[in-house]
Structures are given as structure tokens and as C-alpha cells.
Enzyme design. Structure first.
Site, PDB file in Angstrom:
ATOM      1  N   GLU A  69     -12.351  -2.108  12.269  1.00 25.34           N
ATOM      2  CA  GLU A  69     -12.351  -1.390  11.000  1.00 25.34           C
ATOM      3  C   GLU A  69     -13.482  -1.832  10.074  1.00 25.34           C
ATOM      4  O   GLU A  69     -14.170  -1.004   9.483  1.00 25.34           O
ATOM      5  CB  GLU A  69     -10.997  -1.589  10.299  1.00 25.34           C
ATOM      6  CG  GLU A  69     -10.981  -1.017   8.891  1.00 25.34           C
ATOM      7  CD  GLU A  69      -9.665  -1.220   8.163  1.00 25.34           C
ATOM      8  OE1 GLU A  69      -8.722  -1.786   8.757  1.00 25.34           O
ATOM      9  OE2 GLU A  69      -9.581  -0.790   6.999  1.00 25.34           O
ATOM     10  N   ASP A 124      -8.373  -9.081   4.322  1.00 25.73           N
ATOM     11  CA  ASP A 124      -8.148  -7.980   5.253  1.00 25.73           C
ATOM     12  C   ASP A 124      -9.182  -7.923   6.372  1.00 25.73           C
ATOM     13  O   ASP A 124     -10.119  -7.140   6.283  1.00 25.73           O
ATOM     14  CB  ASP A 124      -8.158  -6.666   4.472  1.00 25.73           C
ATOM     15  CG  ASP A 124      -7.449  -5.556   5.214  1.00 25.73           C
ATOM     16  OD1 ASP A 124      -6.940  -5.815   6.315  1.00 25.73           O
ATOM     17  OD2 ASP A 124      -7.406  -4.427   4.683  1.00 25.73           O
ATOM     18  N   GLU A 169       0.823  -1.210   0.000  1.00 24.90           N
ATOM     19  CA  GLU A 169       0.000   0.000   0.000  1.00 24.90           C
ATOM     20  C   GLU A 169       0.858   1.262   0.000  1.00 24.90           C
ATOM     21  O   GLU A 169       0.626   2.191   0.765  1.00 24.90           O
ATOM     22  CB  GLU A 169      -0.951  -0.013   1.204  1.00 24.90           C
ATOM     23  CG  GLU A 169      -1.896  -1.209   1.190  1.00 24.90           C
ATOM     24  CD  GLU A 169      -2.902  -1.232   2.321  1.00 24.90           C
ATOM     25  OE1 GLU A 169      -2.604  -0.697   3.393  1.00 24.90           O
ATOM     26  OE2 GLU A 169      -3.994  -1.802   2.117  1.00 24.90           O
TER      27      GLU A 169
HETATM   28  C1  BDP Z   1      -5.978  -2.140   6.100  1.00 21.92           C
HETATM   29  C2  BDP Z   1      -6.293  -0.764   6.584  1.00 21.92           C
HETATM   30  C3  BDP Z   1      -5.132   0.187   6.472  1.00 21.92           C
HETATM   31  C4  BDP Z   1      -3.884  -0.457   7.067  1.00 21.92           C
HETATM   32  C5  BDP Z   1      -3.638  -1.774   6.369  1.00 21.92           C
HETATM   33  C6  BDP Z   1      -2.479  -2.550   6.977  1.00 21.92           C
HETATM   34  O1  BDP Z   1      -7.382  -0.284   5.835  1.00 21.92           O
HETATM   35  O2  BDP Z   1      -5.477   1.358   7.141  1.00 21.92           O
HETATM   36  O3  BDP Z   1      -2.785   0.374   6.914  1.00 21.92           O
HETATM   37  O4  BDP Z   1      -4.756  -2.604   6.526  1.00 21.92           O
HETATM   38  O5  BDP Z   1      -2.750  -3.498   7.690  1.00 21.92           O
HETATM   39  O6  BDP Z   1      -6.924  -2.959   6.701  1.00 21.92           O
HETATM   40  O7  BDP Z   1      -1.324  -2.230   6.718  1.00 21.92           O
END
Ligand code: BDP
Length: 720
Positions: free
Chosen positions: A411, A383, A309
Site C-alpha cells: 500500500e 500504518d 476508521e
Molecule cells: C490502512 C488502509 C485501509 C485499511 C486500514 C486498516 O489505508 O485501507 O482499512 O489500514 O488496517 O492502512 O484497517
């Protein structure tokens, strides 16, 4: 020592003051007075004359906790001394310091207790009975003391007490996704409790209560910064601030860890590259580690999110994750530190199913990591969804230890407004059989290191803690922090046992209350799955903040849209991960493949995760897929409504403040469950082109209405 003493005193005063109000601040450490007179008497007798045979900082903490706990549980001022006499009724001492005549009665081997285990037992010498809390070192004594207090809190008999406990997993950590500006990524309970601006000089007494709560459930490490890391935390100015946190947490057996931004050598080190094979880069990290360990000798190590990401990582230099992790591992190894390297990697440039990418990346690296590296894997391959099959990496890397990453913060599961008890979710994953070494190769045995004889083991929970007065926003979200810690210590506990302990200590020992509230908690998991993502659906939440439904989310990178995951069209719905689709299923061991590969036999709760199923397909239950989908969405809402009714009957058992708080949140939850149900059913109906079964209530609004609901300034993201 003196500073700590002052801090402990301030905390005590603060606690006594705060404990007057039932605002949730005291968590499960409320220590309310024991009402049962018979029990009260036995407890008082047992704690009349306490001896602590140790003088460490941790022993001071033990003394303080006993004082605080017993004073309010038993309404007596405990006498705590440091020499044993005829009157002594409770002795807290390491095995080494126990008098020989008591030691002679112990059959347990020192070795079995390890560094953190403890043994509580009743010792009979001549005519005198006393309770002994012992372990190899003071951390065991601390955990044993909390356990002893929890017996009293839960009104359990301590007559002939005999209890041994040893943690199954070595590193039991919270991961705070907290930023240095105190915003919390995916945090729904206010701002970060870590006040970097006022550190190192101002030591918020809350840090001590945070440490107490964690120690009481066996958490022994905390990563205090976000995985989307800021290199600033590695500058001398911030390391100095971290020292204060480390010193405050140390007596509670809690080590501090940091997230390491891979590009830090460039961003704050003035180097031109962060290539892990470059000597200057390696030296930079080696020196950084030295600098940290000089000030924090028990610093735990680094957690790294790399090449995920948008985060920098070794692949920016065409190096592997192993090369990146090993460079950091070499830097902390001389000091006993570890590197937790996250497997949460996926690229939207890769055409492959996102669910497959972490396995594809890490499986070939098995055996290539240093001994002090542990790979941190989320429970599922996408996730933190309300339900995901276990991550295929579990069991796939016999030479590389894997640690579990659960998300305690909600989340994707209703933020801090939905009552969602997560222990059933955690247990489902921990108990899942990977078949890595035949039947019984559960995920739990992989992460506790027993299946592959790994020498390090770990588990992390993304914290749901913020500066809200009750720490977690929803009063019941405290249970998820609690359950995470308890399972990290002993993954064999059941979700029911944990709920019961937590309810007793957090609310009341009244059986009727416990039974009803426990049922609400246990059911909450399946209810939420049903009104959000039944039958294996996943990742259909609103864009970006993930609050509320968004099955229509489209545009931008495909793997961040809902369309990518549900694949609904005129033929049917679901992601085909079987051999005729992405074949993600091939990443599992054959027995697991057998379970999921056949559309006819795949468990209904994961059907649309693995298969694209036609709307008319008859399911085992006799319904068509479309009808079943509708029934599930409706069932989810109905169950939340009945949970609300059950809760409303519990008013008489608990304090008004928390009762009302939960009631109002349940109202929000019911409304939002309805929002989810109608938004999803109406959206998917466009493709199924079939009516909602006639016995089900008709939606009051159109799909457009639900699509137009927009929430601004949802917590947990950078709002603009
Ligand atoms: C996702 C979240 C994000 C996190 C990412 C992570 O949306 O904010 O940074 O995982 O785990 O679930 O790195």
C-alpha cells in the site's frame, strides 16, 4: 473424497498446462528438471520407491504433490505404494504408524514435534538406507514433504539428510482485504481470487493452488474477508459458500476465518442494538457461532476491526474493546475458536498524537481479555510505512498475547510496480529489542509467546494476492508472500537465506544469478525508504490511494494529511515525539527511550519520527539536515538505477517473459523514484529555503508540475 480427487486431477492437468509458460503462475513450485546428473541420480534413487503409510485426505495431497514434483524434477514417474518392502527408499509416515524397527532409531521426542513439526532423516537398517519423513500427524508430513521437495528444487544434498523443523508461532495467517464484490482493498494484483458469486458450486482450481502455495510455506489459516467487513458474509447464503473454501483448504492444513462486523446483529439479525452486554446480542453471536461450526467444525474464528476508521464497535455503546472481544470469544470458545482483535484504533476527535492512541487504549486492558483472544498489532504505531519504529504495545501487555500484523501488499511501498523485498523490514521489527524483560526481549519473542509464556501466538500478513496470472502483480512481490510464510514459521531465518531459497526455486540455481538478484532484493528496502521517506519521515504519500508522493496533502481530518506527519516549517522538519512534544516516546521501555530521546544520539533513520529538527542542524555524518535529506533522496534514486543496471545483466539466466516483465516494472520504478525525489525535495525546499547541494542534478520541473500529477483509477480503493 471423490470430489477432492477430481479437483486434484483437474489441478494437475491445469498445472501441467500452465507450467509450459513462465508467466509466474507456478510461483516457487515450478519443479524444473534437475540438470546436475550426479544429483539427479541420487534424487532418483531416493525416490524410486515411495511408501505413504496413511490414508487421510492430507495424505492424498502429499501423494499428489510428490507425484507432481518428482515427475518434473526428475523426469520419472514416481511409484507410490502403501506397504514397505525391501526396495522402499522413501517412507512418509506418522510416528505412530512407523514400523518399530525404524522408530527405534529415532531419538527425537514426539512431544517436541507438536502438531505441525516434522523430522526428515536417513534411516539405516541392515544394508538398506532410506529417507523417512515423519511427524505426529499428517500436517507435519505435508510440511515435511514440501521441505523435502525444496531440497531437490534447490539442488541440495540429501545424503544423510537430518532435519527437524517446528513452527515457532501457532497461528500463521493471511489476511485478505477482499470484498464480496471481488474488489480488494489495497490490492494491486487484480480482483479477489475468491469468486463468491460462483461459490459454492464452482470450485475454481486456483483455490487448490493457493492452498498448495500456502501449505508449502507453512501458512495455516486465512481470513478470507476484508477487515472493513460486510455483515452479509455471516448470512446462511454466504456461510454455505465458505464451507466450500473450508473443505478445499482443510487437507492442506489451512483453516478459514472471517472478519466479524460488530453491528451484524442489527444489520442482519434484526436486533435493535449490538451492545455486547445485551443478552440478545450475546445469544445472537452464540447462535451464529453454532451455525458456522455445525458446517465448518474447524472454523478458526473471527478477526475484528472495531471503532477504527468508522467501523462499528463496542465503544458505540460505551463498552470497552475487552467487553466486545470477550463477547465474541465466548461465542467461539466452546468450539476451540479464537478472536483476533485489532489494536489499529485511533480517532481524529482525540487530540493526541495518532502514534500513541492504540497503546493508550489497550495497555489499561491488559489482563481483561478471555484466554482465546489475541490482540493483533501492526508492526508500527502509524500504518505500514516503509520504516517505522516497532509498535510500543509490543512488550507492554504481559498478560495479553499479541500477534503481529505485517502488510504484504504494498500500500505505502510502491503498490505492485516497485521491486520491494520486505523481509528486511519484517526482520528489523522482529529483531527489535523492546527491553520488556531486560535485554533480549525482542518483538519476535513476544509474538511467539515465549517471553511472557502466552498460550496462544500468532502472526498475520495482509495478502498481496489477486487474480493476476502471477498472483501478486510484480514477479518479485511473490517473494514477500513467501518470506512472510517462512518467517511466520521460523522468525530466526535471515532475509538473505529466504531470498536465496525463493530465487532458486522461482528462477534458477545459477550462482551468479542468485548473488546478483539477491543483492537487488536486499538493497531494495533501504532504496525505497531513501527515495520515499528518508530519515524517519512517514505518511507523506498521495491522498487516499497513497500512490506516489503527496507531502503537500492538507485539509480534511488532520491525521490523514501529510502536514500532520512531517510538520515542516521554517524552523525545521519532523514530528516531535520526545518529552517536549507528544511524548509518544514515553510508551517505550526506558532503554528504548534512551536510544531515541536525544536528538544527538537518535539513529538517523528514525530522527524525524521522534524529533523536529532544524534545517541547519549538523548530523553525525557532518552534513546539515537539509543537505542530508537531499542526499538521501538522490541516493535512493541512484540505487534504483543501479539495481536496474544489475538486472539488465541477468537476461541470459532466466526466461524472457519474466525478465522483460521485471525490466519494464523497473523502468516505472526509476521514473517514480525520480518523481518522489523531486516532488519531496522541491516541496521541503519551500521551508528550508536552501539550495539543493550543487553536485546534485537540478529538478527538471517545478513543484507545481509534480503537484499536478494526478493518477486516476488507482487500484486498491473504491474509485468513483
Ligand atoms: C490502512 C488502509 C485501509 C485499511 C486500514 C486498516 O489505508 O485501507 O482499512 O489500514 O488496517 O492502512 O484497517
Amino acid at each position: 473424497m471423490n470430489k477432492l480427487r477430481t479437483l486434484l486431477t483437474i489441478t494437475l492437468v491445469l498445472l501441467l498446462f500452465l507450467s509450459k509458460a513462465e508467466n509466474g503462475y507456478n510461483l516457487w513450485l515450478r519443479y524444473t528438471k534437475v540438470e546436475n546428473q550426479v544429483l539427479l541420480k541420487t534424487y532418483q534413487d531416493a525416490t524410486l520407491n515411495i511408501v505413504i503409510l496413511d490414508n487421510s485426505e492430507t495424505s492424498m495431497v502429499i501423494k499428489n504433490e510428490l507425484y507432481l514434483g518428482l515427475r518434473s524434477l526428475l523426469s520419472t514417474e514416481p511409484e507410490i505404494a502403501n506397504t514397505i518392502n525391501d526396495q522402499t527408499s522413501l517412507i512418509i509416515a506418522t510416528l505412530n504408524s512407523l514400523p518399530e524397527n525404524i522408530k527405534a532409531n529415532i531419538t527425537i521426542e514426539d512431544k517436541t514435534l507438536g502438531d505441525e513439526g516434522y523430522f526428515i532423516f536417513t534411516n539405516q537398517s541392515e544394508n538398506k538406507k532410506s529417507i523417512i519423513i515423519t511427524g505426529n500427524n499428517d500436517k507435519g508430513l505435508l510440511y515435511g514433504t514440501f521441505k523435502f521437495l525444496s531440497y531437490l528444487q534447490q539442488n541440495q544434498s540429501i545424503e544423510d539428510i537430518n532435519f527437524t523443523s517446528i513452527p515457532k508461532i501457532k497461528h500463521r495467517l493471511l489476511n485478505h482485504w477482499d470484498n464480496l464484490d471481488r474488489t480488494v482493498e489495497r490490492g494491486y494484483a487484480g480482483f479477489s481470487i475468491f469468486d463468491w458469486h460462483k461459490l459454492p458450486d464452482y470450485v475454481d482450481p486456483r483455490y487448490v493452488d493457493y492452498a498448495r502455495a500456502n501449505a508449502s510455506i507453512g501458512i495455516n489459516g486465512t481470513v478470507v474477508t476484508n477487515v472493513n467487513s460486510n455483515a452479509l458474509i455471516l448470512t446462511p447464503q454466504y456461510i454455505k459458500k465458505l464451507v466450500t473454501l473450508a473443505n478445499t483448504f482443510r487437507p492442506y492444513g489451512i483453516k478459514v476465518y472471517l472478519t466479524a462486523r460488530f453491528s451484524a446483529p442489527v444489520e442482519i439479525g434484526g436486533l435493535k442494538t449490538a451492545d455486547p452486554t445485551n443478552n440478545e446480542v450475546q445469544n445472537w453471536w452464540n447462535n451464529k457461532a453454532k451455525e458456522i461450526y455445525k458446517l465448518i467444525p474447524d472454523f478458526g474464528g473471527f478477526l475484528v476491526k472495531a471503532n477504527s476508521e468508522g467501523q462499528p464497535g463496542p465503544q458505540d455503546y460505551k463498552r470497552t474493546h475487552a467487553e466486545g472481544a470477550n463477547m465474541l470469544a465466548d461465542a467461539v470458545a466452546p468450539f476451540g475458536g479464537i478472536v483476533m482483535w485489532r489494536a489499529f484504533v485511533y480517532s481524529h476527535e482525540a487530540p493526541d498524537d495518532r502514534a500513541k492512541q492504540a497503546y493508550s487504549e489497550f495497555k489499561p486492558l491488559d489482563g481483561k481479555f478471555r484466554a482465546n483472544v489475541i490482540i493483533q498489532v501492526k508492526n508500527g504505531a502509524i500504518d505500514f510505512q516503509p520504516r517505522e519504529p516497532f509498535h510500543p504495545l509490543f512488550g507492554a501487555t504481559p498478560k495479553t498475547p499479541l500477534m503481529m500484523e505485517f502488510q504484504i501488499t504494498q500500500e505505502y511501498t510502491g503498490c505492485a510496480t516497485h521491486l520491494f523485498y520486505q523481509a528486511p523490514l519484517y526482520k528489523e521489527v522482529l529483531n527489535a529489542d523492546t527491553y520488556a524483560k531486560g535485554q533480549g526481549s525482542t518483538v519476535a519473542k513476544i509474538i511467539d509467546g515465549s517471553l511472557h509464556n502466552n498460550n496462544i501466538s500468532g502472526i498475520a500478513g495482509v495478502a498481496n494476492i489477486g487474480n493476476d496470472i502471477n498472483w501478486t502483480g510484480h514477479p518479485f512481490a511473490q517473494a514477500n508472500w513467501y518470506a512472510f510464510g517462512r518467517l511466520a514459521w521460523n522468525h530466526e531465518l535471515t532475509a538473505e537465506e529466504i531470498a536465496e531459497e525463493w530465487l532458486k526455486m522461482t528462477f534458477t540455481n545459477d550462482k551468479d544469478f542468485i548473488n546478483a538478484a539477491k543483492q537487488i532484493m536486499i538493497n531494495s528496502r533501504e532504496n525505497l525508504v531513501n527515495y520515499m521517506t528518508p530519515l524517519g519521515l512517514h505518511h507523506i504519500m498521495a491522498r487516499n490511494h497513497h500512490y506516489g508522493p503527496g507531502p503537500w496533502v492538507d485539509g480534511g481530518r488532520a491525521d490523514w494529511t501529510s502536514l500532520y506527519y512531517h510538520q515542516a516549517n521554517d524552523d525545521g522538519i519532523g514530528f516531535n515525539r520526545s518529552s517536549t512534544g507528544s511524548n509518544a516516546i514515553s510508551q517505550y521501555f526506558p532503554e528504548v527511550q534512551d536510544l531515541y530521546k536525544n536528538i544527538k544520539t537518535c539513529p538517523e533513520n528514525s530522527l524525524l519520527w521522534f524529533h523536529h529538527v532544524s534545517w541547519d542542524k549538523k548530523l553525525a555524518s557532518g552534513n546539515s539536515l537539509w543537505d542530508k535529506l537531499c542526499y538521501k533522496y538522490y541516493e535512493g534514486v541512484d540505487s534504483v538505477i543501479s539495481a536496474q543496471k544489475q538486472w539488465n545483466k541477468l537476461e541470459k539466466y532466466i526466461d524472457k517473459e519474466r525478465f522483460d516483465h521485471v525490466s519494464s516494472l523497473l523502468k516505472i520504478q526509476v521514473n517514480e523514484a525520480l518523481w518522489w525525489r523531486y516532488a519531496c525535495v522541491l516541496y521541503f525546499q519551500q521551508f528550508s529555503k536552501q539550495p539543493i547541494p550543487k553536485e546534485l542534478e537540478k529538478p527538471k520541473f517545478s513543484l507545481e508540475h509534480y503537484k499536478n500529477i494526478e493518477h486516476r483509477f488507482v487500484p486498491g480503493i473504491k474509485n468513483e
